[in-house]
Design an enzyme around this catalytic site. Structure first.
Site, PDB file in Angstrom:
ATOM      1  N   PRO A 321      -7.434  10.629   8.260  1.00  0.00           N
ATOM      2  CA  PRO A 321      -7.440  10.372   6.811  1.00  0.00           C
ATOM      3  C   PRO A 321      -6.148  10.855   6.153  1.00  0.00           C
ATOM      4  O   PRO A 321      -5.670  11.947   6.449  1.00  0.00           O
ATOM      5  CB  PRO A 321      -8.629  11.213   6.321  1.00  0.00           C
ATOM      6  N   GLY A 322      -5.568  10.038   5.308  1.00  0.00           N
ATOM      7  CA  GLY A 322      -4.415  10.453   4.514  1.00  0.00           C
ATOM      8  C   GLY A 322      -4.831  10.466   3.054  1.00  0.00           C
ATOM      9  O   GLY A 322      -5.039  11.516   2.445  1.00  0.00           O
ATOM     10  N   ARG A 323      -5.036   9.251   2.525  1.00  0.00           N
ATOM     11  CA  ARG A 323      -5.446   9.081   1.137  1.00  0.00           C
ATOM     12  C   ARG A 323      -6.674   9.928   0.775  1.00  0.00           C
ATOM     13  O   ARG A 323      -6.710  10.541  -0.294  1.00  0.00           O
ATOM     14  CB  ARG A 323      -5.787   7.605   0.918  1.00  0.00           C
ATOM     15  N   CYS A 391      13.377  -2.267 -15.420  1.00  0.00           N
ATOM     16  CA  CYS A 391      13.764  -3.608 -15.841  1.00  0.00           C
ATOM     17  C   CYS A 391      13.022  -4.674 -15.045  1.00  0.00           C
ATOM     18  O   CYS A 391      13.644  -5.459 -14.316  1.00  0.00           O
ATOM     19  CB  CYS A 391      15.266  -3.764 -15.698  1.00  0.00           C
ATOM     20  N   GLU A 392      11.698  -4.668 -15.153  1.00  0.00           N
ATOM     21  CA  GLU A 392      10.827  -5.602 -14.435  1.00  0.00           C
ATOM     22  C   GLU A 392       9.581  -5.791 -15.289  1.00  0.00           C
ATOM     23  O   GLU A 392       8.980  -4.805 -15.700  1.00  0.00           O
ATOM     24  CB  GLU A 392      10.313  -4.963 -13.134  1.00  0.00           C
TER      25      GLU A 392
HETATM   26  C1  PLP Z   1      -1.826   4.646   7.180  1.00  0.00           C
HETATM   27  C2  PLP Z   1      -2.496   5.134   8.394  1.00  0.00           C
HETATM   28  C3  PLP Z   1      -3.464   6.133   8.286  1.00  0.00           C
HETATM   29  C4  PLP Z   1      -3.912   6.718   6.979  1.00  0.00           C
HETATM   30  O1  PLP Z   1      -4.456   5.791   6.118  1.00  0.00           O
HETATM   31  P1  PLP Z   1      -5.211   6.299   4.775  1.00  0.00           P
HETATM   32  O2  PLP Z   1      -5.593   5.042   4.113  1.00  0.00           O
HETATM   33  O3  PLP Z   1      -4.216   7.079   3.998  1.00  0.00           O
HETATM   34  O4  PLP Z   1      -6.363   7.120   5.221  1.00  0.00           O
HETATM   35  C5  PLP Z   1      -4.045   6.596   9.442  1.00  0.00           C
HETATM   36  N1  PLP Z   1      -3.681   6.110  10.656  1.00  0.00           N
HETATM   37  C6  PLP Z   1      -2.743   5.153  10.781  1.00  0.00           C
HETATM   38  C7  PLP Z   1      -2.384   4.679  12.133  1.00  0.00           C
HETATM   39  C8  PLP Z   1      -2.120   4.633   9.672  1.00  0.00           C
HETATM   40  O5  PLP Z   1      -1.197   3.679   9.811  1.00  0.00           O
END
Ligand code: PLP
Length: 463
Positions: A321-323, A391-392
């Site tokens: 997980p990132g987001r 400017c968009e």
């Molecule tokens: C982008 C990505 C993530 C993270 O995605 P989120 O939407 O931020 O959770 C995890 N694994 C891979 C391989 C990715 O490309």
């Protein structure tokens, strides 16, 4: 997505634009806790405070636009993911969502691992002391120099993305006299969107090796035959901002099928599977994300069930997980500049940032919320579009939202859930100075990425 339009207020004539805005909230002063980080409150004066500090003070000290990151919320989310998956699984934070040295230290302290996908992210991770064995290296076109750097550093895994890369990484590992732990990224024919997924046999995309036509099986055959590689598992990442677990269900089933085929052909049971990231967060009150423990249970149930059916030992699961970790922990604070009412249509509210600090609305038609945060207001809601200073015409931060009709230049407004893919995708368009990221915790605010300066711009421009 189309939503019913039911706006109210003095600025709205009978004819309203087709839009995907929802009705205004009953009280615009209420901050929906789903979209704001956990220590956000309104103080006695009605101004927003985070980590115990009022936005007026933050704006004065750090300027606008700026990202304010709720450190205790970030750490709590890391712990929630780690606890939910437990000791028999691994959580890798996807660094591309937002990475800085402070973030790396927090991840390390909270027991998470880290995904990187470039030399720059790898350098940041190593510089801040993340142990190399807790780093996974991703990307569809890693350079030879990046692979060498990763192998030399001893990263815990490299996720192989193509047939060429299998050979490339094997050669580099051999040259360094090591067996590099690797996973193979497969595309399972699942395309997941926010509220739906599409299952297909083939995938028309740049990432990974298709399961279709025996391609992934062939990649496994090659990886197993090369001395420089220790194949530890199979990786699948199906999309982003996903709410529905059904896509993961199909993906896990297809990955487990591949593990069974590998056992039948080679007599080895690969010990790990990685199901990627992509879990959704609430950008607006209409989004209903799942808690980490629900996600962990759903994924582990699916994998256990599929493995029982295939008579396989259950592999160790990892997720990325990132987001879902960093997204909800930050908001962007802007000062309102010009206001342009278009009678019967909407009001354009210009802020001192824009697509240079949040490209997602222009890039993906992403939805965001916005609130007046320097004060409360009892004025009627007005339909607004929050736009930047670039400017968009496509320089839109929040496409459709409601703000109080007495909004005035100098007011502070904030866009929540901007922790992920905003600072990390920020640009210098129009020679904008990329905003700082300020970590706030227990009454203290600390810059973790400083604001760019005009000297920074001139330093890169060698004349
Ligand atoms: C982008 C990505 C993530 C993270 O995605 P989120 O939407 O931020 O959770 C995890 N694994 C891979 C391989 C990715 O490309």
């Amino acid at each position: 997505m189309s939503r019913s339009a039911h706006p109210a207020g003095p600025r709205h004539a009978d004819v309203l634009p087709e839009g995907h805005y929802s009705a205004p909230a009953a009280d615009l002063n209420v901050l929906d806790e789903k979209v704001w980080s956990r220590t956000v409150t309104r103080d006695a004066d009605g101004a927003l405070a985070v980590g115990g500090i009022a936005v007026a003070r933050l704006a004065e000290e750090f300027g606008t636009p700026a990202y304010f990151l709720d450190e205790s919320d970030f750490r709590a989310r890391c712990r929630a993911w780690a606890d939910a998956f437990g000791p028999d699984a691994d959580v890798f934070y996807a660094g591309k969502a937002f990475l800085s040295r402070a973030i790396v230290r927090w991840l390390k302290e909270e027991g998470l691992n880290l995904d990187v996908c470039s030399g720059g992210e790898l350098t940041t991770a190593l510089d801040a002391g993340m142990p190399a064995e807790r780093i996974a290296f991703h990307g569809n076109n890693k350079t030879v120099a990046e692979i060498e750097r990763a192998v030399e550093a001893g990263v815990g895994r490299i996720v192989l993305d193509s047939f060429q890369e299998i050979v490339r990484v094997a050669h580099i590992a051999q040259r360094h006299g090591v067996r590099q732990r690797v996973q193979i990224r497969v595309t399972v024919g699942v395309e997941a969107h926010t509220h739906e997924f599409i299952a297909t046999a083939h995938e028309d995309q740049k990432f990974g090796i298709a399961l279709a036509d025996g391609q992934a099986a062939e990649a496994v055959r090659r990886a197993l035959s090369l001395d420089g590689l220790e194949l530890i598992g199979v990786h699948s990442h199906i999309g982003s901002q996903i709410f529905d677990m059904a896509g993961f269900e199909v993906s896990a089933r297809r990955v487990v099928q591949l593990l069974a085929e590998i056992r039948d052909e080679h007599g080895v049971e690969l010990p790990e599977i990685d199901l990627g990231g992509g879990l959704g967060i609430a950008y607006t009150s209409d989004d209903d994300p799942r808690e980490p423990h629900e996600i962990a249970k759903a994924l582990s149930d699916i994998v256990t069930r599929e493995c029982e059916a295939a008579k396989l030992r259950t592999p160790r699961i990892s997720v990325e997980p990132g987001r879902a970790i960093v997204g909800p922990t930050a908001f962007t604070l802007y000062e309102v500049g010009t206001i342009k009412p278009l009678e019967g249509l909407r009001t354009y509210v210009s802020v001192d940032g824009g697509m240079s600090d949040n490209i997602r609305t222009a890039l993906y038609d992403a939805e965001y919320s916005v609130a007046l945060v320097s004060r409360t207001s009892d004025a009627e809601p007005m339909l607004v579009r929050v736009v930047g200073k670039h400017c968009e015409s496509g320089d839109i931060v929040v496409k459709d939202a409601f703000l109080p009709a007495d909004l005035a230049p100098g007011d502070l407004i904030a866009v929540p859930a901007t922790g992920a893919y905003c600072r990390s995708m920020a640009s210098n368009y129009n020679h904008a100075l990329r905003p700082p990221v300020v970590a706030v915790r227990d009454g203290e605010a600390r810059v973790i990425v400083r604001r760019e300066t005009e000297e920074d711009l001139l330093r890169l421009d060698v004349g």
